[in-house]
Design a protein around this motif. Structure first.
Motif, short mmCIF file in Angstrom:
data_model
loop_
_atom_site.label_atom_id
_atom_site.label_comp_id
_atom_site.label_asym_id
_atom_site.label_seq_id
_atom_site.Cartn_x
_atom_site.Cartn_y
_atom_site.Cartn_z
N GLY A 33 1.81 4.18 -12.95
CA GLY A 33 0.42 4.25 -13.39
C GLY A 33 -0.56 3.85 -12.31
N THR A 34 -0.18 2.90 -11.47
CA THR A 34 -1.09 2.44 -10.40
C THR A 34 -1.33 3.55 -9.38
OG1 THR A 34 -0.39 0.15 -10.69
CG2 THR A 34 -1.45 0.70 -8.60
N SER A 35 -0.28 4.24 -8.96
CA SER A 35 -0.48 5.32 -7.99
C SER A 35 -1.30 6.45 -8.60
CB SER A 35 0.85 5.83 -7.43
OG SER A 35 1.72 6.30 -8.42
N ALA A 36 -1.11 6.73 -9.88
CA ALA A 36 -1.91 7.77 -10.55
C ALA A 36 -3.38 7.37 -10.64
CB ALA A 36 -1.34 8.05 -11.93
N LYS A 37 -3.63 6.11 -10.97
CA LYS A 37 -5.00 5.60 -11.05
C LYS A 37 -5.68 5.68 -9.69
CE LYS A 37 -7.72 1.53 -12.17
NZ LYS A 37 -7.73 0.17 -12.72
N LEU A 38 -5.00 5.23 -8.65
CA LEU A 38 -5.60 5.24 -7.31
C LEU A 38 -5.78 6.65 -6.76
CD1 LEU A 38 -3.83 2.11 -5.82
CD2 LEU A 38 -6.24 2.33 -6.48
N ALA A 69 6.42 8.47 -16.80
CA ALA A 69 5.66 9.72 -16.68
C ALA A 69 4.45 9.70 -17.61
CB ALA A 69 6.56 10.91 -16.98
N LYS A 70 4.62 9.20 -18.82
CA LYS A 70 3.48 9.10 -19.75
C LYS A 70 2.44 8.12 -19.23
CE LYS A 70 6.29 9.21 -23.76
NZ LYS A 70 6.48 8.80 -25.15
N ASP A 71 2.89 7.03 -18.63
CA ASP A 71 1.95 6.07 -18.03
C ASP A 71 1.15 6.72 -16.91
OD1 ASP A 71 2.80 4.03 -19.73
OD2 ASP A 71 4.05 3.04 -18.20
N CYS A 72 1.82 7.49 -16.08
CA CYS A 72 1.14 8.20 -14.99
C CYS A 72 0.09 9.15 -15.55
CB CYS A 72 2.14 9.00 -14.15
SG CYS A 72 3.25 8.01 -13.12
N LEU A 73 0.47 9.90 -16.56
CA LEU A 73 -0.45 10.86 -17.17
C LEU A 73 -1.66 10.14 -17.77
CD1 LEU A 73 -1.08 13.80 -17.99
CD2 LEU A 73 0.20 13.35 -20.10
N ALA A 78 -7.99 13.12 -6.86
CA ALA A 78 -6.91 14.08 -7.11
C ALA A 78 -7.23 14.86 -8.37
CB ALA A 78 -5.58 13.35 -7.27
N ASN A 79 -7.06 16.17 -8.30
CA ASN A 79 -7.27 16.99 -9.49
C ASN A 79 -5.95 17.51 -10.07
OD1 ASN A 79 -6.84 18.86 -7.44
ND2 ASN A 79 -8.67 20.06 -7.85
N VAL A 80 -4.85 17.16 -9.42
CA VAL A 80 -3.53 17.54 -9.92
C VAL A 80 -2.58 16.35 -9.77
CG1 VAL A 80 -1.53 19.07 -9.60
CG2 VAL A 80 -3.86 19.98 -9.36
N LEU A 81 -1.94 16.02 -10.86
CA LEU A 81 -0.91 14.99 -10.89
C LEU A 81 0.44 15.68 -10.71
CD1 LEU A 81 0.09 12.06 -11.61
CD2 LEU A 81 0.09 12.83 -14.01
N ALA A 82 1.20 15.26 -9.71
CA ALA A 82 2.54 15.82 -9.48
C ALA A 82 3.58 14.76 -9.79
CB ALA A 82 2.68 16.30 -8.04
N CYS A 131 2.86 11.00 -7.86
CA CYS A 131 2.71 9.63 -8.35
C CYS A 131 4.01 9.15 -8.98
CB CYS A 131 1.56 9.55 -9.35
SG CYS A 131 -0.03 9.96 -8.60
N HIS A 132 4.25 7.85 -8.83
CA HIS A 132 5.50 7.26 -9.32
C HIS A 132 5.28 6.17 -10.35
CE1 HIS A 132 6.61 9.08 -5.43
NE2 HIS A 132 7.64 9.49 -6.15
#
Length: 145
Positions: free
Chosen positions: A92-97, A119-123, A104-108, A89-90
């Protein structure tokens, strides 16, 4: 409510970001399970993807975070395990989707590509979003494993 454990691991390129996100997890009420690496010395990212995959398989955590230079290599290594759905993910939107549609059970994350705030937004988005489910998403996610 019991504290959720989140496994976290990185190679040497992701070490500094791992330490930052580990503190974010703890500040957010999560219990970080640090699977290494322990410093900036060169290591092989597949070893840390394997450690995280084993921790999820053994039930030590339900979700995890992996970090390397780009997020790509470590996600490829993690996705070799059938029970892992790692998403690079790059924002927050890609992490949310990734959570909402792909369960997804793992954020890379790529430490050389993202600043600490992104990175904090993604998390935050990854942790706050539940899988939407439904017939089409369940069917598609079922085909992944």
């Amino acid at each position: 409510m019991p504290q959720e454990t989140i496994a976290i691991a990185a190679d040497h390129a992701g070490f500094e970001l791992k330490e930052l996100l580990k503190a974010e997890l703890a500040a957010g009420g999560y219990k970080p399970l640090d699977l290494g690496t322990a410093g900036p010395e060169s290591v092989d990212y597949p070893d840390f993807a394997d450690k995280l995959a084993a921790a999820l398989k053994d039930g030590l955590a339900l979700r995890g975070v992996l970090i390397c230079g780009t997020g790509i290599g470590i996600s490829i290594a993690a996705n070799r395990h059938r029970h892992i759905r790692a998403a690079v993910c790059h924002d927050g939107t890609s992490a949310k989707l990734a959570r909402l549609h792909n369960n997804a059970n793992v954020l890379a994350l790529g430490a050389r590509l993202l600043g600490p705030e992104v990175a904090k937004d993604c998390l935050a988005a990854f942790l706050a979003t539940a899988f939407e489910g439904g017939e089409r998403h369940n069917r598609r996610v079922g085909k992944l494993s």
